[in-house]
Design a protein around this motif. Structure first.
Motif, PDB file in Angstrom:
ATOM      1  N   ASP A  38      39.758  40.380  46.349  1.00 20.10           N
ATOM      2  CA  ASP A  38      38.793  39.485  45.736  1.00 20.10           C
ATOM      3  C   ASP A  38      39.500  38.227  45.233  1.00 20.10           C
ATOM      4  O   ASP A  38      40.606  38.298  44.681  1.00 20.10           O
ATOM      5  CB  ASP A  38      38.121  40.195  44.560  1.00 20.10           C
ATOM      6  CG  ASP A  38      37.001  39.374  43.952  1.00 20.10           C
ATOM      7  OD1 ASP A  38      37.295  38.527  43.077  1.00 20.10           O
ATOM      8  OD2 ASP A  38      35.834  39.573  44.343  1.00 20.10           O
ATOM      9  N   ALA A  39      38.868  37.064  45.439  1.00 22.61           N
ATOM     10  CA  ALA A  39      39.481  35.797  45.045  1.00 22.61           C
ATOM     11  C   ALA A  39      39.780  35.752  43.553  1.00 22.61           C
ATOM     12  O   ALA A  39      40.802  35.197  43.122  1.00 22.61           O
ATOM     13  CB  ALA A  39      38.562  34.632  45.430  1.00 22.61           C
ATOM     14  N   TRP A  40      38.904  36.344  42.740  1.00 24.79           N
ATOM     15  CA  TRP A  40      39.136  36.368  41.300  1.00 24.79           C
ATOM     16  C   TRP A  40      40.340  37.240  40.955  1.00 24.79           C
ATOM     17  O   TRP A  40      41.117  36.921  40.058  1.00 24.79           O
ATOM     18  CB  TRP A  40      37.889  36.875  40.564  1.00 24.79           C
ATOM     19  CG  TRP A  40      36.793  35.862  40.509  1.00 24.79           C
ATOM     20  CD1 TRP A  40      35.975  35.484  41.535  1.00 24.79           C
ATOM     21  CD2 TRP A  40      36.388  35.075  39.379  1.00 24.79           C
ATOM     22  NE1 TRP A  40      35.084  34.517  41.120  1.00 24.79           N
ATOM     23  CE2 TRP A  40      35.311  34.253  39.806  1.00 24.79           C
ATOM     24  CE3 TRP A  40      36.821  35.004  38.056  1.00 24.79           C
ATOM     25  CZ2 TRP A  40      34.678  33.365  38.951  1.00 24.79           C
ATOM     26  CZ3 TRP A  40      36.185  34.126  37.192  1.00 24.79           C
ATOM     27  CH2 TRP A  40      35.127  33.309  37.644  1.00 24.79           C
ATOM     28  N   PHE A  41      40.518  38.336  41.697  1.00 25.56           N
ATOM     29  CA  PHE A  41      41.677  39.190  41.455  1.00 25.56           C
ATOM     30  C   PHE A  41      42.962  38.483  41.847  1.00 25.56           C
ATOM     31  O   PHE A  41      43.979  38.578  41.148  1.00 25.56           O
ATOM     32  CB  PHE A  41      41.568  40.502  42.229  1.00 25.56           C
ATOM     33  CG  PHE A  41      42.783  41.377  42.067  1.00 25.56           C
ATOM     34  CD1 PHE A  41      42.936  42.159  40.927  1.00 25.56           C
ATOM     35  CD2 PHE A  41      43.785  41.388  43.029  1.00 25.56           C
ATOM     36  CE1 PHE A  41      44.068  42.957  40.765  1.00 25.56           C
ATOM     37  CE2 PHE A  41      44.914  42.176  42.867  1.00 25.56           C
ATOM     38  CZ  PHE A  41      45.059  42.965  41.731  1.00 25.56           C
ATOM     39  N   VAL A  42      42.936  37.766  42.968  1.00 19.17           N
ATOM     40  CA  VAL A  42      44.131  37.030  43.404  1.00 19.17           C
ATOM     41  C   VAL A  42      44.541  36.021  42.336  1.00 19.17           C
ATOM     42  O   VAL A  42      45.725  35.871  42.019  1.00 19.17           O
ATOM     43  CB  VAL A  42      43.881  36.328  44.746  1.00 19.17           C
ATOM     44  CG1 VAL A  42      45.058  35.418  45.112  1.00 19.17           C
ATOM     45  CG2 VAL A  42      43.659  37.353  45.851  1.00 19.17           C
ATOM     46  N   ALA A  43      43.550  35.330  41.761  1.00 19.06           N
ATOM     47  CA  ALA A  43      43.835  34.307  40.758  1.00 19.06           C
ATOM     48  C   ALA A  43      44.359  34.905  39.456  1.00 19.06           C
ATOM     49  O   ALA A  43      45.394  34.484  38.927  1.00 19.06           O
ATOM     50  CB  ALA A  43      42.584  33.481  40.490  1.00 19.06           C
ATOM     51  N   PHE A  44      43.638  35.896  38.928  1.00 18.78           N
ATOM     52  CA  PHE A  44      44.004  36.443  37.627  1.00 18.78           C
ATOM     53  C   PHE A  44      45.029  37.570  37.728  1.00 18.78           C
ATOM     54  O   PHE A  44      45.817  37.770  36.805  1.00 18.78           O
ATOM     55  CB  PHE A  44      42.747  36.921  36.896  1.00 18.78           C
ATOM     56  CG  PHE A  44      41.873  35.801  36.424  1.00 18.78           C
ATOM     57  CD1 PHE A  44      42.097  35.192  35.200  1.00 18.78           C
ATOM     58  CD2 PHE A  44      40.834  35.330  37.216  1.00 18.78           C
ATOM     59  CE1 PHE A  44      41.297  34.153  34.766  1.00 18.78           C
ATOM     60  CE2 PHE A  44      40.026  34.287  36.789  1.00 18.78           C
ATOM     61  CZ  PHE A  44      40.260  33.687  35.561  1.00 18.78           C
ATOM     62  N   PRO A  86      44.793  28.352  40.063  1.00 17.90           N
ATOM     63  CA  PRO A  86      44.767  29.566  40.895  1.00 17.90           C
ATOM     64  C   PRO A  86      43.347  30.020  41.250  1.00 17.90           C
ATOM     65  O   PRO A  86      43.075  30.409  42.392  1.00 17.90           O
ATOM     66  CB  PRO A  86      45.480  30.601  40.026  1.00 17.90           C
ATOM     67  CG  PRO A  86      46.361  29.803  39.139  1.00 17.90           C
ATOM     68  CD  PRO A  86      45.564  28.570  38.831  1.00 17.90           C
ATOM     69  N   LEU A  87      42.428  29.979  40.275  1.00 19.17           N
ATOM     70  CA  LEU A  87      41.072  30.450  40.530  1.00 19.17           C
ATOM     71  C   LEU A  87      40.344  29.555  41.521  1.00 19.17           C
ATOM     72  O   LEU A  87      39.749  30.037  42.498  1.00 19.17           O
ATOM     73  CB  LEU A  87      40.278  30.520  39.222  1.00 19.17           C
ATOM     74  CG  LEU A  87      38.796  30.896  39.364  1.00 19.17           C
ATOM     75  CD1 LEU A  87      38.646  32.261  40.024  1.00 19.17           C
ATOM     76  CD2 LEU A  87      38.108  30.869  38.007  1.00 19.17           C
ATOM     77  N   LEU A  88      40.380  28.258  41.298  1.00 20.97           N
ATOM     78  CA  LEU A  88      39.622  27.338  42.150  1.00 20.97           C
ATOM     79  C   LEU A  88      40.191  27.264  43.567  1.00 20.97           C
ATOM     80  O   LEU A  88      39.436  27.161  44.536  1.00 20.97           O
ATOM     81  CB  LEU A  88      39.587  25.953  41.505  1.00 20.97           C
ATOM     82  CG  LEU A  88      38.765  25.890  40.205  1.00 20.97           C
ATOM     83  CD1 LEU A  88      38.983  24.573  39.492  1.00 20.97           C
ATOM     84  CD2 LEU A  88      37.287  26.104  40.496  1.00 20.97           C
ATOM     85  N   THR A  89      41.508  27.326  43.714  1.00 19.22           N
ATOM     86  CA  THR A  89      42.073  27.325  45.065  1.00 19.22           C
ATOM     87  C   THR A  89      41.782  28.640  45.778  1.00 19.22           C
ATOM     88  O   THR A  89      41.540  28.652  46.992  1.00 19.22           O
ATOM     89  CB  THR A  89      43.593  27.075  45.041  1.00 19.22           C
ATOM     90  OG1 THR A  89      44.229  27.994  44.148  1.00 19.22           O
ATOM     91  CG2 THR A  89      43.899  25.650  44.612  1.00 19.22           C
ATOM     92  N   ASP A 207      39.839  45.559  43.713  1.00 23.06           N
ATOM     93  CA  ASP A 207      39.270  46.310  44.828  1.00 23.06           C
ATOM     94  C   ASP A 207      40.279  46.245  45.961  1.00 23.06           C
ATOM     95  O   ASP A 207      40.455  45.206  46.596  1.00 23.06           O
ATOM     96  CB  ASP A 207      37.929  45.718  45.265  1.00 23.06           C
ATOM     97  CG  ASP A 207      37.325  46.476  46.452  1.00 23.06           C
ATOM     98  OD1 ASP A 207      37.903  47.509  46.858  1.00 23.06           O
ATOM     99  OD2 ASP A 207      36.293  46.014  46.985  1.00 23.06           O
ATOM    100  N   PHE A 208      40.972  47.341  46.189  1.00 23.81           N
ATOM    101  CA  PHE A 208      42.078  47.356  47.146  1.00 23.81           C
ATOM    102  C   PHE A 208      41.703  47.987  48.490  1.00 23.81           C
ATOM    103  O   PHE A 208      42.580  48.278  49.308  1.00 23.81           O
ATOM    104  CB  PHE A 208      43.272  48.112  46.551  1.00 23.81           C
ATOM    105  CG  PHE A 208      43.653  47.642  45.169  1.00 23.81           C
ATOM    106  CD1 PHE A 208      43.550  46.294  44.830  1.00 23.81           C
ATOM    107  CD2 PHE A 208      44.117  48.544  44.215  1.00 23.81           C
ATOM    108  CE1 PHE A 208      43.907  45.848  43.551  1.00 23.81           C
ATOM    109  CE2 PHE A 208      44.474  48.111  42.946  1.00 23.81           C
ATOM    110  CZ  PHE A 208      44.364  46.764  42.615  1.00 23.81           C
TER     111      PHE A 208
END
Length: 304
Positions: A38-44, A86-89, A207-208
């Motif tokens: 998930d993009a949010w997980f990648v960022a945070f 990180p979140l927006l990219t 979510d892996f």
């Protein structure tokens, strides 16, 4: 005084270049990571992992606690480099290519220079602004025409441009604060003060089920290099050579990112992207020949 300047400025350029080299693979790595996470997980999540490393570093180096004023400034740094960028990219790269994002992100040095005037009390000369402005116009033209990829301005471009504004703020504030804390401690404290936000969001968005080895290697890169070690060199370079001037080295980043995007992701890199990258590369050379003054006097700290 001249001998001292001749030592500090090359050191700032070298450290800044090392930081840019590390950051240049961030967009391709993020693109690979969001394919299975998930993009949010990648960022945070990457900020969470880097935050744990930061705690270890600060403990081992016996770093003193920052003052209340420094904590307030660290929150500004965190808004830009730990949360905003990180979140927006990550959100942008779920629908846009890394190559396209690399050229849009070339606006970042101009954003950093503007924030350097507002937050770091630096005063670049007219020649500097002309060269940086030329690079900015080239990138805006690329975005306005769709960069030869999409043919229109997209939501992803909006994410990227807002990310640039926030990241420039984080760079300028962090570069100025690094003169007091040192580059390594500045990014580490910014990561630590962000943990109350990054920890719960990381767990909530975890979510892996679609993550494979390539996804995890990419996530490891953005956690260890993009979010942690790269900033050790980058903030030390900004503190040593000046936020506005050293920040312009990042105009060379699109060229490197385009290369990684083509070699690793096999993404198409058309002539508009190559032409824009060439223009901004010339601009970065011109900005490095400009002398930037500061209205404040500060002693650059070593890398710590």
């Amino acid at each position: 005084m001249r001998a001292k300047s001749n030592v500090i400025v090359p050191a700032g350029v070298t450290l800044g270049a090392l930081g840019v080299l590390g950051f240049s693979f961030s967009l391709p790595a993020t693109r690979l990571a969001v394919a299975g996470l998930d993009a949010w997980f990648v960022a945070f999540g990457r900020a969470f992992v880097a935050g744990l490393l930061a705690i270890a570093y600060l403990a081992l180096s016996r770093a003193p606690l920052p003052s209340v004023t420094q904590v307030r400034r660290l929150l500004i740094v965190a808004l830009g480099i730990v949360v905003g960028f990180p979140l927006l990219t990550s959100l942008a790269l779920t629908t846009q290519t890394s190559a396209h994002g690399a050229v849009v992100i070339a606006v970042l040095p101009m954003s950093t220079a503007i924030w350097a005037v507002l937050r770091a009390s630096e005063r670049p000369p007219v020649k500097f602004w002309l060269a940086s402005g030329a690079g900015l116009l080239a990138v805006l033209a690329f975005v306005a025409t769709g960069g030869g990829f999409s043919g229109s301005l997209s939501l992803a471009d909006g994410y990227l441009l807002v990310a640039v504004v926030l990241c420039g703020l984080g760079y300028a504030e962090g570069g100025a604060l690094s003169r007091e804390l040192g580059g390594a401690r500045t990014v580490c404290w910014a990561l630590v003060v962000s943990l109350p936000v990054t920890i719960p969001i990381s767990f909530y968005t975890a979510d892996f089920s679609r993550a494979d080895s390539v996804v995890w290697l990419s996530f490891a890169y953005v956690s260890l290099i993009s979010m942690f070690l790269g900033f050790f060199a980058w903030y030390a370079g900004l503190a040593a050579g000046g936020v506005a001037k050293i920040g312009q080295i990042q105009l060379a980043q699109p060229v490197l990112t385009l290369m990684w995007s083509a070699l690793v992701l096999s993404e198409p890199v058309g002539w508009p992207a190559l032409a824009t990258a060439a223009v901004v590369l010339v601009c970065v050379v011109l900005t490095q020949r400009s002398r930037v003054t500061s209205t404040t006097v500060a002693t650059a700290q070593p890398v710590r």
